[in-house]
Design an enzyme around this catalytic site. Structure first.
Site, PDB file in Angstrom:
ATOM      1  N   SER A 273       0.851  -1.201   0.000  1.00  0.00           N
ATOM      2  CA  SER A 273       0.000   0.000   0.000  1.00  0.00           C
ATOM      3  C   SER A 273       0.876   1.236   0.000  1.00  0.00           C
ATOM      4  CB  SER A 273      -0.888   0.019   1.242  1.00  0.00           C
ATOM      5  OG  SER A 273      -0.132   0.306   2.397  1.00  0.00           O
ATOM      6  N   ASP A 274       0.389   2.306  -0.596  1.00  0.00           N
ATOM      7  CA  ASP A 274       1.054   3.585  -0.384  1.00  0.00           C
ATOM      8  C   ASP A 274       0.988   3.884   1.120  1.00  0.00           C
ATOM      9  OD1 ASP A 274       2.358   5.992  -0.736  1.00  0.00           O
ATOM     10  OD2 ASP A 274       1.061   6.681  -2.365  1.00  0.00           O
ATOM     11  N   GLU A 275       1.855   4.783   1.562  1.00  0.00           N
ATOM     12  CA  GLU A 275       1.999   4.970   3.005  1.00  0.00           C
ATOM     13  C   GLU A 275       0.688   5.483   3.621  1.00  0.00           C
ATOM     14  OE1 GLU A 275       5.438   7.238   4.065  1.00  0.00           O
ATOM     15  OE2 GLU A 275       4.884   7.252   6.186  1.00  0.00           O
ATOM     16  N   ALA A 277      -2.271   4.149   2.990  1.00  0.00           N
ATOM     17  CA  ALA A 277      -3.427   3.960   2.108  1.00  0.00           C
ATOM     18  C   ALA A 277      -4.401   2.912   2.638  1.00  0.00           C
ATOM     19  CB  ALA A 277      -2.971   3.599   0.694  1.00  0.00           C
TER      20      ALA A 277
END
Ligand SMILES: *[C@@H]1O[C@H](CO)[C@@H](O)[C@H](O)[C@H]1NC(C)=O
Ligand SMILES: *[C@@H]1O[C@H](CO)[C@@H](O)[C@H](O)[C@H]1NC(C)=O
Ligand SMILES: *[C@@H]1O[C@H](CO)[C@@H](O)[C@H](O)[C@H]1NC(C)=O
Ligand SMILES: *[C@@H]1O[C@H](CO)[C@@H](O)[C@H](O)[C@H]1NC(C)=O
Ligand SMILES: *[C@@H]1O[C@H](CO)[C@@H](O)[C@H](O)[C@H]1NC(C)=O
Ligand SMILES: *[C@@H]1O[C@H](CO)[C@@H](O)[C@H](O)[C@H]1NC(C)=O
Ligand SMILES: *[C@@H]1O[C@H](CO)[C@@H](O)[C@H](O)[C@H]1NC(C)=O
Length: 744
Positions: A273-275, A277
């Protein structure tokens, strides 16, 4: 020199334990070793591996001591050099500048050098037991998002507005980063941000809750192809993005992460995941109502690894509970953990260290002479010459040595703003600002920033006037920089920030006819229509964010030293004003990028760039005039250097559909080659137009018969040309009946 690091790795006590497990046996096939490893893990162990993607308080994936498995940190940034890791590293130009080179081989070399430094520093970090963020080998790069709006804060991290250019450069990056060793991966790539990312960025709300409403056709034709290419290039990872796609957050999007990524494309790696997300699925998008439910939808959708902002307890720690309740199957957990360990295995962690030549890299492999030279070459190749009135450039080197140059503007001597975001930090002695670089070629240099920061809210005319009046030539260094455009910061407009245009206009007045050269440091396009039109500005060079070698590259290009002739091309359209730009929130591609632009000419088109020499095109020859519906077409064009010096040229090939049954781009870049053509010589440049490039989206990828046109030359078709034969055209037709692409 390499021996201490190898020895340190060999002596690490925990790694020597459990040497007998089959997962450590290098004679077994990888997948057999993975079966062994994953089947030894308890559910609790697997949950922690999935919950600890690194970032801030959460730390690395924890060790599994009973199996002798060490910690591993998944959070590493390598966009153009080893960014954010402790210590120094070589800083290559920002991604958008690299894209302007139109050179996959250059991007391959930059990624290769980046991976060398990432690996060299990792070896050192492991030897001292440092597993903090940015010490690992798994990169959150490249960025394959499309530059769909000129004011978006993260344009600089992209490869521009075209999916084909982005795909070609992204593939080169992935291959360069991962290396060509038959057994081991040097550093693993992670293509991001998946997908349809590029909407409003400003916090507190937009980037954390934005819903990108995209049509199926735009999604397929603009936002997916470069990611599919990334799978084919062999990436180990994808990163799911912050935004929703048609209502469903990317990190909870089963259609995206399972049906398309794994089902259609056969991806076998992991999705991180993006940080933050994953928690944003609930707290940003309000898509779920509890962290348990969030873990369930995200894991079942296809997310393998949570990278959190740094919550006390990551969302994925609820996976155990979800398995107990029957909402996530144990098989799914195993399938999610497997690619994490596959990646670590291919990076070499579970093999005898002496087998892996990358273990021999150490600090002496960082910021080497070769890497510094590459940083300089990359900067030179990234520059785009936008204006060169009456041959203002190149300056004559022998003249410059006798002259005084005024170097003015907020970028003239700022050793931070030249880098852009996600930048490595080099040792200060390797940072060349324009001022420092020009001192290496000029008789004398006068300097005045005029404004300290690019925002240029306050402007000090007196110091600029003194510097310009004492000089023979004025070099004006303007632009944006990370205080104007960056992650979480969209620009408000296309204008040069603050008083920068006042500064330029004053310089032109004070120069009183002496040459004025404008250097631009930016990513998102600027409205420089005044400078373009005004005779007092002799030349404009778009430099993007060239990083450590900025000044040296400028010094070489301004005098055309050692073949340093500008040959970069704009990787994105520079609009003539915001009236040509649809709103950022509206996700339709209509009116956006050269592929769907309106008829009103932009300030500078995609693919634009001048040269110190002149090229003439001839002999556009197609291998056939009629091509079967599933057939490829080979062709070639001849480019001749009829100007005064050797130079590189970016030869571009565009396709236009004659009568597609569904909406298609106005025309589409389908090939490009950056070639060196010596003065007075001609080169035949071959292309292959694959049937795939003719496919249209009609609920499925389809090949259609009909008439087509190809345009070959040094720029886009239907734009003002430098010389009459700058763009050639040839028609061909496709015969047969329409077919699904998968049937070709
Ligand atoms: C890759 O990088 C290493 C060191 O950084 C260098 O020795 C090697 O020649 C590079 N390979 C290519 C193809 O540039
Ligand atoms: C978990 O499974 C139960 C039983 O099938 C179901 O009622 C519940 O809705 C599921 N929860 C989620 C969040 O999917
Ligand atoms: C130029 O920048 C360098 C590096 O930041 C700094 O050391 C130097 O003092 C600056 N020169 C001037 C004249 O401001
Ligand atoms: C450089 O120019 C400045 C400003 O005109 C002047 O003060 C200085 O003496 C010059 N230096 C040389 C070496 O010519
Ligand atoms: C450029 O050259 C042309 C033709 O020699 C001349 O008419 C024109 O005045 C020049 N423009 C400038 C700004 O020097
Ligand atoms: C987005 O733009 C398109 C094309 O201009 C327009 O047809 C559509 O109505 C817009 N959508 C919204 C939600 O404003
Ligand atoms: C057409 O080009 C593709 C590459 O896109 C290649 O895989 C395929 O083999 C080619 N087909 C033929 C018939 O040459």
């Amino acid at each position: 020199m390499a021996v201490p690091y190898l020895t340190a790795v060999l002596l690490l006590a925990p790694l020597s334990r459990g040497q007998d497990f089959p997962f450590r046996d290098p004679t077994l096939p990888w997948e057999e070793r993975l079966d062994d490893l994953v089947n030894r893990l308890t559910l609790d162990e697997m949950v922690l591996q999935m919950a600890r993607g690194g970032a801030k308080a959460n730390g690395p994936a924890p060790p599994i001591k009973r199996l002798g498995i060490g910690p591993y940190n998944w959070n590493t940034e390598c966009l153009r050099g080893d960014a954010e890791a402790p210590g120094w590293a070589t800083a290559f130009p920002q991604a958008l500048g690299l894209a302007a080179s139109f050179s996959p081989p250059l991007i391959y070399r930059v990624a290769n050098a980046t991976a060398t430094e990432v690996r060299a520093k990792h070896n050192h970090f492991v030897s001292v037991g440092n597993y903090k963020d940015h010490t690992g080998l798994s990169c959150f790069s490249p960025v394959l998002n499309i530059m769909r709006h000129p004011l978006w804060g993260r344009n600089q991290e992209t490869y521009g507005e075209d999916p084909f250019l982005t795909a070609e450069l992204g593939v080169a990056f992935v291959k360069g980063l991962q290396g060509d060793h038959p057994r081991y991966v040097k550093a693993s790539a992670g293509c991001k941000h998946f997908d349809v990312h590029g909407g409003p960025e400003n916090i507190p709300t937009s980037r954390l809750s934005f819903d990108a409403k995209v049509s199926e056709r735009d999604w397929r034709m603009t936002f997916l192809p470069q990611f599919e290419a990334c799978v084919l290039a062999g990436t180990f990872s994808f990163m799911c993005s912050y935004n929703r796609i048609n209502g469903v957050p990317a990190c909870a999007n089963k259609r995206l992460l399972t049906d398309i990524l794994r089902g259609e494309w056969g991806f076998q790696g992991y999705v991180v995941s993006d940080e933050g997300a994953v928690e944003l699925i609930m707290v940003g998008h309000q898509f779920t109502h509890s962290f348990l439910e969030t873990a369930i939808v995200s894991v079942n959708a296809g997310c393998d690894l949570e990278l959190s902002y740094g919550m006390k307890q990551n969302v994925f720690t609820h996976i155990g509970e979800a398995v107990a309740k029957g909402n996530i199957s144990l098989e799914t957990v195993k399938a999610r953990v497997r690619p994490l360990f596959r990646t670590r295995m291919r990076l070499g962690e579970f093999d005898p260290p002496a087998m892996n030549p990358y273990n021999a890299l150490g600090p002496e492999d960082v910021q080497t002479d070769a890497h510094r030279q590459l940083a300089l070459q990359a900067a030179i190749q990234s520059f785009v010459l936008l204006k060169n009135q009456n041959g203002t450039l190149p300056l004559r080197a022998t003249d410059v040595r006798k002259k005084t140059l005024a170097v003015v503007g907020p970028f003239a001597n700022n050793s931070v703003l030249l880098f852009g975001d996600y930048a490595p930090i080099p040792e200060p002695q390797y940072i060349f600002t324009p001022r420092r670089g020009l001192e290496t070629i000029a008789g004398n240099v006068t300097f005045a920033a005029g404004c300290t920061f690019p925002r240029c809210d306050w402007y000090r005319p007196a110091e600029v006037k003194a510097a310009v009046q004492a000089a023979d030539i004025a070099i004006v260094c303007l632009g944006t920089g990370i205080d104007v455009e960056t992650e979480a910061v969209d620009r408000k407009g296309l204008d040069l920030p603050g008083h920068q245009l006042d500064l330029l206009q004053d310089v032109v007045a004070w120069a009183a006819g002496r040459p004025v050269i404008l250097l631009l440091f930016n990513a998102g396009p600027l409205d420089v229509s005044w400078a373009k039109a005004h005779d007092g500005v002799g030349a404009i060079l778009a430099c993007f964010f060239p990083a450590q070698a900025t000044g040296l590259a400028i010094a070489k290009v301004l005098v055309g030293d050692e073949g340093a002739n500008p040959a970069g091309r704009l990787p994105a359209t520079w609009p003539a004003g915001m009236h040509q730009v649809p709103p950022m929130e509206n996700y339709t591609m209509a009116g956006r990028t050269y592929r769907y632009y309106g008829d009103d000419p932009p300030l500078y088109p995609f693919g634009y760039g001048l040269s110190y020499t002149l090229f003439r095109y001839s002999d556009l020859v197609l291998g056939a005039e009629v091509v079967p519906v599933c057939g490829n077409l080979s062709l070639s064009v001849v480019v001749e250097n009829v100007g005064p010096r050797d130079s590189e040229e970016v030869v571009q090939l565009y396709l236009r559909w004659g009568e597609a049954s569904v909406p298609v781009p106005r025309w589409q870049l389908v090939g490009f080659h950056r070639v060196l053509v010596p003065q007075g010589q001609a080169t035949k440049v071959p292309f292959l137009l694959s049937f795939r490039q003719r496919a249209v989206w009609a609920g499925e990828w389809r090949l259609e018969p009909g008439s087509f046109t190809l345009f070959a030359g040094g720029q886009q078709p239907f734009q003002e040309t430098r010389v009459p034969s700058n763009v050639l055209r040839a028609d061909f037709s496709v015969s047969g009946s329409a077919r699904k692409r998968s049937q070709c």
